[in-house]
Design a protein around this motif. Structure first.
Motif, short mmCIF file in Angstrom:
data_model
loop_
_atom_site.label_atom_id
_atom_site.label_comp_id
_atom_site.label_asym_id
_atom_site.label_seq_id
_atom_site.Cartn_x
_atom_site.Cartn_y
_atom_site.Cartn_z
N ASN A 66 0.71 -1.31 0.00
CA ASN A 66 0.16 0.03 0.01
C ASN A 66 0.90 1.30 0.17
O ASN A 66 1.61 1.37 0.97
CB ASN A 66 -0.97 0.08 1.05
N ALA A 67 0.88 1.95 -1.29
CA ALA A 67 1.82 3.22 -1.18
C ALA A 67 0.62 4.47 -1.29
O ALA A 67 0.05 4.69 -2.35
CB ALA A 67 2.61 3.10 -2.54
N MET A 68 0.43 5.08 -0.21
CA MET A 68 -0.09 6.20 -0.04
C MET A 68 -1.68 5.90 -0.74
O MET A 68 -2.37 6.86 -1.11
CB MET A 68 0.40 7.32 -0.88
N GLY A 69 -2.02 4.68 -0.10
CA GLY A 69 -3.51 4.59 -0.65
C GLY A 69 -3.74 3.63 -2.06
O GLY A 69 -4.68 3.15 -2.44
N ILE A 70 -2.41 3.61 -2.65
CA ILE A 70 -2.55 2.87 -3.94
C ILE A 70 -1.90 1.70 -3.69
O ILE A 70 -0.89 1.32 -3.12
CB ILE A 70 -1.56 3.51 -5.00
N LEU A 71 -2.82 0.46 -4.15
CA LEU A 71 -2.39 -0.93 -3.90
C LEU A 71 -1.86 -1.43 -5.15
O LEU A 71 -2.20 -1.11 -6.27
CB LEU A 71 -3.47 -1.74 -3.61
N GLY A 72 -0.79 -2.35 -4.91
CA GLY A 72 0.08 -2.75 -6.38
C GLY A 72 0.86 -3.72 -5.69
O GLY A 72 1.15 -4.17 -4.41
N THR A 73 1.72 -4.39 -6.38
CA THR A 73 2.57 -5.41 -6.44
C THR A 73 4.27 -4.80 -6.76
O THR A 73 4.24 -4.19 -7.73
CB THR A 73 2.50 -6.71 -7.35
N VAL A 74 5.14 -5.02 -5.98
CA VAL A 74 6.40 -4.63 -6.20
C VAL A 74 6.96 -5.51 -7.40
O VAL A 74 7.10 -6.63 -7.23
CB VAL A 74 7.25 -4.81 -4.90
N SER A 75 7.50 -4.58 -8.34
CA SER A 75 7.93 -5.09 -9.55
C SER A 75 9.45 -5.05 -9.35
O SER A 75 10.53 -5.73 -10.21
CB SER A 75 7.45 -4.90 -10.89
N LYS A 76 9.94 -4.01 -8.78
CA LYS A 76 11.49 -3.69 -8.87
C LYS A 76 11.83 -2.93 -7.66
O LYS A 76 10.96 -2.15 -7.41
CB LYS A 76 11.84 -2.99 -10.07
N VAL A 77 12.95 -3.19 -7.02
CA VAL A 77 13.33 -2.47 -5.61
C VAL A 77 14.62 -1.67 -6.07
O VAL A 77 15.43 -2.68 -6.42
CB VAL A 77 13.41 -3.21 -4.45
N ASN A 78 14.84 -0.59 -5.98
CA ASN A 78 16.05 0.28 -6.22
C ASN A 78 16.23 0.65 -4.82
O ASN A 78 15.92 0.44 -3.89
CB ASN A 78 15.60 1.58 -6.97
N GLU A 79 17.42 1.64 -4.61
CA GLU A 79 17.88 1.87 -3.41
C GLU A 79 17.26 3.07 -2.66
O GLU A 79 16.89 2.73 -1.58
CB GLU A 79 19.31 2.71 -3.78
N ASN A 80 16.66 3.77 -3.49
CA ASN A 80 15.55 4.88 -2.87
C ASN A 80 14.16 4.69 -3.32
O ASN A 80 13.41 5.42 -2.47
CB ASN A 80 16.10 6.05 -2.86
N THR A 81 13.99 3.95 -4.33
CA THR A 81 12.86 3.99 -5.06
C THR A 81 12.10 2.54 -4.95
O THR A 81 13.09 1.63 -5.10
CB THR A 81 12.69 4.75 -6.27
N VAL A 82 10.75 2.29 -5.28
CA VAL A 82 10.34 1.15 -5.64
C VAL A 82 9.34 1.24 -6.83
O VAL A 82 8.52 2.24 -6.82
CB VAL A 82 9.45 0.58 -4.13
#
Length: 113
Positions: A66-82
């Motif tokens: 849950n990212a600020m009310g937006i639901l989704g699936t993580v597809s890539k994880v970077n150092e500071n971002t997703v």
């Protein structure tokens, strides 16, 4: 007239309570207030923030978030971002601090009894 002034001055000095010149009561109250703020406000906030940081640093591909009310699936994880993939296939890049919770373990189906 001077006798009235002396009488008023005498009664004014007698009615005042003796002044305590010690700073110990004041310092004790300040110490209690600081302890209250530490144990009731500051320490739990530190624990909550540390748990959130651990959650964000343990993100991996495939986690439902849950990212600020937006639901989704993580597809890539970077150092500071997703990068989060939505239901329709679109992808949005979020700063890790925007991830409020990981839903993987909450959405997982419960075993039937």
């Amino acid at each position: 007239m001077s006798q009235i002034a002396l009488f008023l001055l005498d009664t004014a000095t007698q009615s005042q309570p003796p002044q305590d010149q010690s700073l110990y009561p004041t310092l004790t109250m300040v110490a209690i207030a600081l302890a209250f703020f530490y144990f009731i406000l500051w320490r739990p906030e530190q624990k909550r923030r540390k748990a959130q940081d651990n959650l964000r640093n343990s993100l991996k591909k495939g986690d439902k978030v849950n990212a600020m009310g937006i639901l989704g699936t993580v597809s890539k994880v970077n150092e500071n971002t997703v990068v989060v993939e939505m239901v329709d296939g679109s992808k949005i890049e979020f700063v890790k601090a925007a991830i409020t919770e990981v839903l993987s373990e909450k959405i997982a189906p419960q075993p039937e009894k």
